[in-house]
Design a protein around this motif. Structure first.
Motif, short mmCIF file in Angstrom:
data_model
loop_
_atom_site.label_atom_id
_atom_site.label_comp_id
_atom_site.label_asym_id
_atom_site.label_seq_id
_atom_site.Cartn_x
_atom_site.Cartn_y
_atom_site.Cartn_z
N ASN A 266 -5.52 -0.56 -15.89
CA ASN A 266 -6.19 -1.02 -14.68
C ASN A 266 -6.55 -2.48 -14.82
N THR A 267 -6.33 -3.25 -13.80
CA THR A 267 -6.71 -4.65 -13.79
C THR A 267 -7.91 -4.82 -12.89
N ASN A 268 -8.92 -5.44 -13.40
CA ASN A 268 -10.17 -5.59 -12.64
C ASN A 268 -10.11 -6.88 -11.85
N TRP A 269 -10.00 -6.75 -10.54
CA TRP A 269 -10.00 -7.90 -9.64
C TRP A 269 -11.28 -7.86 -8.82
N LEU A 270 -12.20 -8.75 -9.14
CA LEU A 270 -13.47 -8.82 -8.42
C LEU A 270 -14.15 -7.45 -8.38
N ASP A 271 -14.24 -6.82 -9.56
CA ASP A 271 -14.90 -5.52 -9.72
C ASP A 271 -14.17 -4.39 -8.99
N PHE A 272 -12.89 -4.60 -8.71
CA PHE A 272 -12.09 -3.55 -8.07
C PHE A 272 -10.95 -3.20 -9.01
N ASN A 273 -10.96 -1.99 -9.54
CA ASN A 273 -9.93 -1.57 -10.49
C ASN A 273 -8.65 -1.19 -9.74
N LEU A 274 -7.58 -1.91 -10.02
CA LEU A 274 -6.32 -1.70 -9.33
C LEU A 274 -5.23 -1.37 -10.34
N PRO A 275 -4.74 -0.13 -10.36
CA PRO A 275 -3.65 0.22 -11.28
C PRO A 275 -2.37 -0.50 -10.87
N LEU A 276 -1.70 -1.11 -11.82
CA LEU A 276 -0.54 -1.95 -11.51
C LEU A 276 0.74 -1.14 -11.30
N LEU A 277 0.96 -0.11 -12.13
CA LEU A 277 2.19 0.66 -12.01
C LEU A 277 2.40 1.24 -10.61
N PRO A 278 1.39 1.88 -10.01
CA PRO A 278 1.61 2.46 -8.68
C PRO A 278 1.99 1.45 -7.61
N LEU A 279 1.66 0.17 -7.83
CA LEU A 279 1.99 -0.84 -6.83
C LEU A 279 3.50 -0.95 -6.61
N LEU A 280 4.29 -0.50 -7.60
CA LEU A 280 5.74 -0.51 -7.42
C LEU A 280 6.16 0.35 -6.23
N GLY A 281 5.37 1.37 -5.92
CA GLY A 281 5.68 2.24 -4.79
C GLY A 281 5.72 1.48 -3.47
N LEU A 282 4.96 0.39 -3.39
CA LEU A 282 4.91 -0.38 -2.15
C LEU A 282 6.20 -1.16 -1.90
N LEU A 283 7.08 -1.19 -2.92
CA LEU A 283 8.40 -1.80 -2.69
C LEU A 283 9.15 -1.06 -1.59
N ILE A 284 8.87 0.24 -1.45
CA ILE A 284 9.50 1.02 -0.38
C ILE A 284 9.07 0.48 0.98
N THR A 285 7.81 0.11 1.09
CA THR A 285 7.32 -0.48 2.35
C THR A 285 8.02 -1.80 2.63
N LEU A 286 8.18 -2.63 1.60
CA LEU A 286 8.85 -3.92 1.77
C LEU A 286 10.32 -3.71 2.13
N GLY A 287 10.98 -2.77 1.45
CA GLY A 287 12.38 -2.48 1.74
C GLY A 287 12.56 -1.95 3.15
N SER A 288 11.60 -1.14 3.61
CA SER A 288 11.66 -0.60 4.96
C SER A 288 11.50 -1.70 6.01
N ALA A 289 10.59 -2.64 5.75
CA ALA A 289 10.38 -3.75 6.67
C ALA A 289 11.65 -4.59 6.80
N TYR A 290 12.29 -4.85 5.67
CA TYR A 290 13.52 -5.65 5.68
C TYR A 290 14.63 -4.91 6.43
N ARG A 291 14.72 -3.60 6.22
CA ARG A 291 15.75 -2.81 6.88
C ARG A 291 15.54 -2.78 8.40
N LEU A 292 14.29 -2.61 8.84
CA LEU A 292 13.98 -2.59 10.27
C LEU A 292 14.27 -3.93 10.93
N ALA A 293 13.97 -5.01 10.22
CA ALA A 293 14.25 -6.35 10.76
C ALA A 293 15.75 -6.56 10.92
N LYS A 294 16.52 -6.12 9.91
CA LYS A 294 17.98 -6.26 10.00
C LYS A 294 18.54 -5.42 11.15
N PHE A 295 17.99 -4.23 11.33
CA PHE A 295 18.46 -3.34 12.39
C PHE A 295 18.26 -3.98 13.77
#
Length: 248
Positions: free
Chosen positions: A101-130
């Motif tokens: 966990n990385t503590n950012w301004l007293d907010f613990n944010l696990p870094l590994l799960p953030l990789l899951g948000l790549l799906i959101t980014l990939g979806s945004a790019y796909r929708l824009a291309k469509f």
């Protein structure tokens, strides 16, 4: 009023996506799945209604993509975030950088799960291309975001309802989830031509691939239940590739 009916359906899709986001964040993936299914239902019928009522518009196209960005972009990203979060060793024994966990301004944010948000980014790019691709009228180029969302949302459903220790161990393996995340982003934005479930007529000759696919989907769902969804997505890709080779 007639021309607003498809837009109302699209907004209902967006509403379902917003509710699903709240439910996933609150660890209620089962209820979230119901709203995702409902949102995809509205997503299918807004375009159907627009064509039948002959009220297609640029506004409707843009609104549709914005709604999909939530229901079929943000939701699967957060679901994958939550799944990857489950793979983290909470005992405090791990020293792995990506699992710490990385503590950012007293907010613990696990870094590994953030990789899951790549799906959101990939979806945004796909929708824009469509939106700017005028060729995708009778087929899709890359996996549609709703299909990808069904793939991701099926994982917690399989864990919950299939109750198979081996399958659960595979799904909750961090490397499996990371692989699915990157594969998802690639397939969303690949150049693979996938057939659309749009019928110009109801003849079997002109729609053989679609009819066979629908029948196989029903059979798999009856036999395998939620575990059928990843198989159906794979079947969709394989049948599309074979259909492309046949047409050539």
């Amino acid at each position: 009023m007639k021309k607003q009916i498809p837009n109302i359906l699209t907004l209902l899709n967006l509403l379902c996506g917003c509710i699903a986001v709240i439910l996933v964040i609150n660890n209620n993936s089962i209820a979230a799945s119901l709203f995702v299914f409902l949102g995809i239902f509205f997503d299918f019928f807004d375009g159907f209604a627009a064509r039948k009522l002959n009220v297609q518009s640029e506004l409707g196209l843009q609104l549709d993509s914005l709604a999909d960005m939530v229901t079929s972009g943000l939701v699967p990203g957060i679901v994958m975030y939550k799944l990857l979060e489950l793979t983290i060793d909470t005992s405090g024994k791990t020293n792995n950088y990506w699992e710490a966990n990385t503590n950012w301004l007293d907010f613990n944010l696990p870094l590994l799960p953030l990789l899951g948000l790549l799906i959101t980014l990939g979806s945004a790019y796909r929708l824009a291309k469509f939106n700017i691709d005028e060729d995708q009228q009778t087929y899709f180029k890359g996996l549609p975001t709703p299909a990808n969302t069904l793939l991701i949302i099926s994982l917690p459903l399989i864990i919950k309802f299939q109750n198979n220790d081996l399958i659960n161990a595979i799904i909750l393996n961090k490397w499996f989830l990371i692989g699915i995340t990157f594969l998802s982003c690639y397939i969303l934005n690949s150049d693979i031509k996938l057939f659309a479930l749009k019928f110009k007529d109801w003849s079997f000759k002109n729609n053989a691939t679609r009819y066979i696919f629908i029948i196989m989907c029903v059979v798999f769902l009856i036999v395998l239940q939620f575990a059928a969804i990843p198989i159906i997505i794979l079947l969709y890709i394989i049948m599309s590739v074979l259909d492309n080779l046949k047409s050539k």
